[in-house]
Each structure stands twice: as C-alpha cells, then as structure tokens.
Design an enzyme around this catalytic site. Structure first.
Site, short mmCIF file in Angstrom:
data_model
loop_
_atom_site.label_atom_id
_atom_site.label_comp_id
_atom_site.label_asym_id
_atom_site.label_seq_id
_atom_site.Cartn_x
_atom_site.Cartn_y
_atom_site.Cartn_z
N GLU A 198 -19.66 -32.85 -13.27
CA GLU A 198 -20.92 -32.44 -13.89
C GLU A 198 -20.73 -31.15 -14.68
O GLU A 198 -20.50 -30.09 -14.11
CB GLU A 198 -22.00 -32.26 -12.82
N GLY B 279 -29.12 -27.93 -9.92
CA GLY B 279 -28.49 -27.17 -8.85
C GLY B 279 -29.55 -26.39 -8.09
O GLY B 279 -30.74 -26.64 -8.22
N PHE B 280 -29.12 -25.42 -7.30
CA PHE B 280 -30.05 -24.62 -6.53
C PHE B 280 -30.57 -23.45 -7.34
O PHE B 280 -29.81 -22.76 -8.02
CB PHE B 280 -29.38 -24.09 -5.26
C1 NAG Z 1 -26.67 -26.02 -13.35
O1 NAG Z 1 -26.74 -27.27 -12.70
C2 NAG Z 1 -25.74 -27.53 -11.76
C3 NAG Z 1 -25.90 -28.90 -11.22
O2 NAG Z 1 -25.74 -29.83 -12.18
C4 NAG Z 1 -25.78 -26.50 -10.67
O3 NAG Z 1 -24.76 -26.75 -9.71
C5 NAG Z 1 -25.67 -25.12 -11.26
O4 NAG Z 1 -25.87 -24.21 -10.23
C6 NAG Z 1 -26.70 -24.91 -12.35
N1 NAG Z 1 -26.49 -23.68 -13.07
C7 NAG Z 1 -27.45 -22.79 -13.23
C8 NAG Z 1 -27.17 -21.66 -14.15
O5 NAG Z 1 -28.49 -22.90 -12.64
#
Ligand code: NAG
Ligand code: NAG
Ligand code: NAG
Ligand code: NAG
Ligand code: NAG
Ligand code: NAG
Ligand code: NAG
Ligand code: NAG
Ligand code: NAG
Length: 394
Positions: free
Chosen positions: A349, A100-101
């Site tokens: 996901e 993710g970001f």
């Molecule tokens: C974990 O990964 C997902 C994408 O798979 C993302 O959307 C999410 O923001 C992430 N969570 C953290 C805690 O970074």
C-alpha cells in the site's frame, strides 16, 4: 498528461453541482457490467474487474509463462456480495479520507483541534477514515471506457471531518500496465488527506495452494521474491500499531533489508515474525521523475510473473495476508477451492508518512489540504512474464 486533465475537468463539474449530491449517480447504472456485476477494463496482456463498492479491484487477470490465464488478486466472485463484508476497506478498496490510524481522534490545523469520530482502540483512535471510511462507501462512476474507469465520491463531513471532499480515482490499463491516479479537491474546509489502494496479490494466481493440506509454511507468497530498492528505513510503532515518530534503520543483512538485494518473503517472515505488517519509508531520488525507479519489485519463479510498483508517495505499507484459513474468505471460483490461508497474499500500500499530522517535527510534510490545492497521487503496476513478448524483451 491526459489523466490529470480528465481529473481537473471532473472536479470543475463537481464544484458547480455538489449541493445537489453526486451528478454521476444516474450515470453509474448505465455503464455495462459483466454477469458478476463487475466493471471490466482491458489492454494487451492485462484485464481488471472492479466493483463500485469501495471502488475495489475484484480481479486482475494475466497469462503466466505457460500461457494460462491466472487471476492474481483476492476478491469475491459476485460484486453484489461486497456490501456485506465487515472489513474496512472492502477487500482491495480505496483507503481514505485518512487511511491508517489517526491517533487520538483529533488533529490540529492552524491552532484549531478537529475531533473526528473514533472507531478503533476502544474508541480512542480513528482507523481507515472511520466507520464511514471511503473504502466502505458505494462510489459513482463518471467515465468507463474499454481501458479506463473513473470513480467519484463526495464526502460531505463524514466521520466528523470538516469540509466536503470531492474525490476521484481513475484506473487505466495500457499493455501490461495498470495505473491508478488519485485526485481530491477539498471544498469549504481544509483537512488531512491520505489515500491508498489496497490490493492483495499472489502472482501464482493462488494455484500453489492445496486446499487439502492444513499448513501455512509452503507455497503461498512465501516463495515470491521481493525487493524494495529505496526502503532503507521503517516506521516504529507502539503496541497498538500507531507510529511513535521514530524511524528505524534497515541495515544491510538484517530482517527488514529488502533494499540491498531481493529475497524471498519467507526469509523475512522466518525471523520470528508472524507475517509482514510494516510501513517502510521511501527515499525517492531527490529530484526528477518518480516514474523511472520502482519502489517495489515482486516476482514468482513459478508463474514467471514479475510486478514492479512505481509511486510518488513516500511510504509503503507491506502486509501479508495474516489471517488463518479458518477465516471466512474463500478463493474465487477461478482460483481453486477452499478458504484463503495465512500468507496467501501480499499487499503493497503506497501512502504518506503514517500519523504525520501528529508529528510536527516532520517539518514541511504536506498532510493538510485546502481549497488551494488539488491532491494528486499515482501508482503504476508494470507486469512482465518470462518468455513473453512484452516490455522485458522488446
Ligand atoms: C496513510 O494510510 C496508510 C494506510 O493505507 C497508513 O498506514 C498511514 O499511517 C497513513 N498516513 C498518514 C499520513 O496518515
Ligand atoms: C491470455 O491468452 C489468451 C490466448 O492468447 C488471450 O485470448 C487472452 O486475452 C490472454 N489474457 C490476458 C489477460 O491477456
Ligand atoms: C491529542 O491530540 C491533541 C492535539 O494534537 C493534543 O493536544 C493532546 O495532547 C493529545 N492527547 C493525547 C492524550 O495524546
Ligand atoms: C477497552 O476498555 C475496556 C473497559 O474500559 C478495558 O477493559 C480494555 O482493556 C480496553 N481495551 C483496550 C485495547 O484498550
Ligand atoms: C464506540 O462508539 C460507538 C458509537 O458511539 C459505539 O457503538 C461502540 O460500541 C463503541 N465501541 C467501543 C469498543 O467502545
Ligand atoms: C477500445 O475502444 C476503442 C474505441 O471505441 C477501439 O478503437 C479499441 O480497439 C478498443 N480497444 C480494445 C482493446 O478493445
Ligand atoms: C494436495 O495434497 C494432498 C495431500 O498431501 C495430495 O494428495 C494431493 O495430490 C495434493 N494436490 C495437489 C493438486 O497437489
Ligand atoms: C486444521 O488445523 C486447525 C487448527 O490447528 C484445526 O482446527 C482444523 O480442524 C484442521 N483442519 C483440517 C481440515 O485438518
Ligand atoms: C524459485 O524460488 C524459490 C524461493 O525463492 C527458490 O528456493 C528456488 O530455488 C527458485 N527456483 C528456481 C528454479 O529458480
């Protein structure tokens, strides 16, 4: 549990030899592949194929209610074509070291700010682990037996992250079930970890798609039914898709209410949305086993296939395939002709709370992992087929 023991054994091996690179590189080439260079695992009622590019799942075969074998995930026909994909992750791969970001291209640990190499939003944030995210790496294979495969990866300070992170993902199939076990041992330095496995599903095996019809409103996954029993809230995001830290309620009867009853995905999308791309917060039972209550139930009354997802993670990013059919991705040979149209597939996901390292107000969420902690997470997909002698009926 055997999988954990296996993981722990592998980490012990890893710790002793990491200075010389992956001890499993030579082993990888020895495991058998099929004619498409894919690694196969199988059990009663289920067969999967993988590539070591991004440790991606390439095929998932089931028999539908008519006894026809269908392949219910997106992918490429030949594993050797994956490295040319521009996507991060490669289609249906692992997302890591931090998926993710990560807003703002840095994160704080114990008062120190660690800058990482940005790759999104004009180089102001990091997306899916960066340009060298785990989903774009070639993994090694430590173990491959007929119903199980273990991928390993050694992230040696890639993308500006400190520390060497030894990562291990094991896929195991048992009758009508597929289990994913993640395990990561951080070495040298602590850092954030958040892993997910992206899988774009169409429980009809994409067979409702008619390549000669140029529209997106029928068939696809819009007629699949979805229920998210413990998704009472969702994370608000800014215009860039980065979570603001606000949680919103999915009140009964509103567009994001997938908890009170199942509804078709089309109903969720019809309310003015281009497609689903939402991160839901999961409220697991306060104590007890996370294996006994699914976080998502997806079904198609065309193929008769129902899929339940179980996980110990606390958020679920639900995303429909929102690119139109003039994108370049084609269906696989066994799935029909033509390009993959919009809304042809859906991915669920499992993940941690988004951008949590920048939200200290979410007290006591474990996002930073050091050498004292083995990060482990699981996801299990359970399938049943109407009219078949499997779990449902026994
Ligand atoms: C974990 O990964 C997902 C994408 O798979 C993302 O959307 C999410 O923001 C992430 N969570 C953290 C805690 O970074
Ligand atoms: C589908 O059924 C056929 C015939 O019974 C069987 O050979 C095959 O293994 C089944 N496929 C899967 C994925 O279980
Ligand atoms: C970026 O993150 C750091 C550390 O969390 C913080 O001190 C800084 O204010 C942030 N900058 C912006 C522009 O958000
Ligand atoms: C990226 O930077 C360019 C040049 O500074 C600017 O014109 C553009 O609006 C920026 N785009 C985004 C998405 O911030
Ligand atoms: C981001 O940084 C990389 C590496 O420094 C550079 O190649 C790329 O052009 C930059 N992208 C943008 C949108 O500025
Ligand atoms: C998997 O391998 C074991 C041992 O080699 C064998 O006993 C078993 O029948 C195999 N299972 C399948 C589904 O091929
Ligand atoms: C696909 O759509 C075309 C045009 O409407 C129709 O003639 C054809 O029978 C359809 N094919 C299938 C397999 O439904
Ligand atoms: C389908 O629609 C798109 C955009 O509306 C158009 O560019 C394309 O030529 C059409 N394709 C066919 C096969 O009709
Ligand atoms: C199948 O599901 C669709 C969409 O969810 C629904 O409109 C239709 O009535 C269902 N058909 C049967 C036979 O249950």
């Amino acid at each position: 549990m055997n999988l954990w023991k296996l993981s722990v054994g592998i980490f012990a091996a890893v710790k002793s030899v990491w200075t010389r690179g992956s001890p499993f590189a030579a082993l990888t080439a020895l495991w058998p592949t099929n004619e498409e260079s894919k690694f196969i695992i199988q059990s009663e009622g289920i067969r999967l194929a993988f590539t070591n590019h991004g440790a991606a799942v390439t095929n998932l075969w089931l028999n539908n209610t008519y006894g026809e074998e269908i392949d219910v995930v997106l992918g490429l026909d030949d594993a050797r074509d994956y490295p040319a994909l521009q996507s991060n992750p490669f289609l249906n791969g692992v997302i890591g070291r931090y998926s993710g970001f990560l807003s703002n291209s840095s994160y704080p640990v114990d008062g120190t700010i660690y800058p990482v190499m940005p790759n999104a939003h004009n180089n102001t944030s990091l997306f899916n682990g960066g340009d060298k995210g785990w989903g774009r790496q070639t993994w090694d294979i430590a173990v491959h037996i007929n119903n199980s495969i273990t991928f390993v990866l050694f992230d040696n300070r890639w993308n500006g992250f400190p520390g060497i992170f030894a990562s291990c993902v094991t896929h195991t199939v048992t009758p009508y079930e597929w289990r994913i076990a993640f395990g990561v041992t951080p070495l040298l330095k602590a850092g954030p970890i958040n892993l997910s496995q992206q899988v774009f599903f169409n429980l009809d095996g994409f067979r409702t798609i008619n390549a000669s019809i140029n529209e997106t409103d029928h068939g696809m996954v819009l007629d699949h039914r979805l229920r998210l029993p413990v998704a009472g809230m969702r994370f608000d995001v800014d215009e860039r898709g980065i979570p603001t830290g606000d949680l919103k309620s999915n009140r009964e009867g509103t567009e994001h209410d997938f908890w009170s009853a199942e509804k078709s995905i089309g109903e969720g999308i019809k309310n003015g949305l281009a497609g689903l791309d939402v991160t839901y917060a999961l409220s697991h039972k306060p104590s007890g086993d996370k294996e006994d209550e699914p976080v998502a139930i997806l079904s198609s009354n065309i193929s008769g296939v129902t899929m339940e997802l179980y996980t110990d993670q606390d958020a679920l990013h639900v995303i429909t395939w929102n690119q139109d059919r003039f994108g370049s991705l084609q269906l696989k040979k066994g799935q029909g002709a033509g390009n993959v149209p919009r809304h042809a597939a859906i991915s669920l996901e499992m993940q941690d709370w988004p951008d949590a390292v920048h939200h200290p107000e979410w007290r006591n969420r474990k996002t930073i992992w050091g050498m004292d902690g083995l990060y482990t997470r699981f996801a299990t997909y359970k399938f049943s087929v109407a009219g078949k002698g499997n779990r449902e009926e026994t």
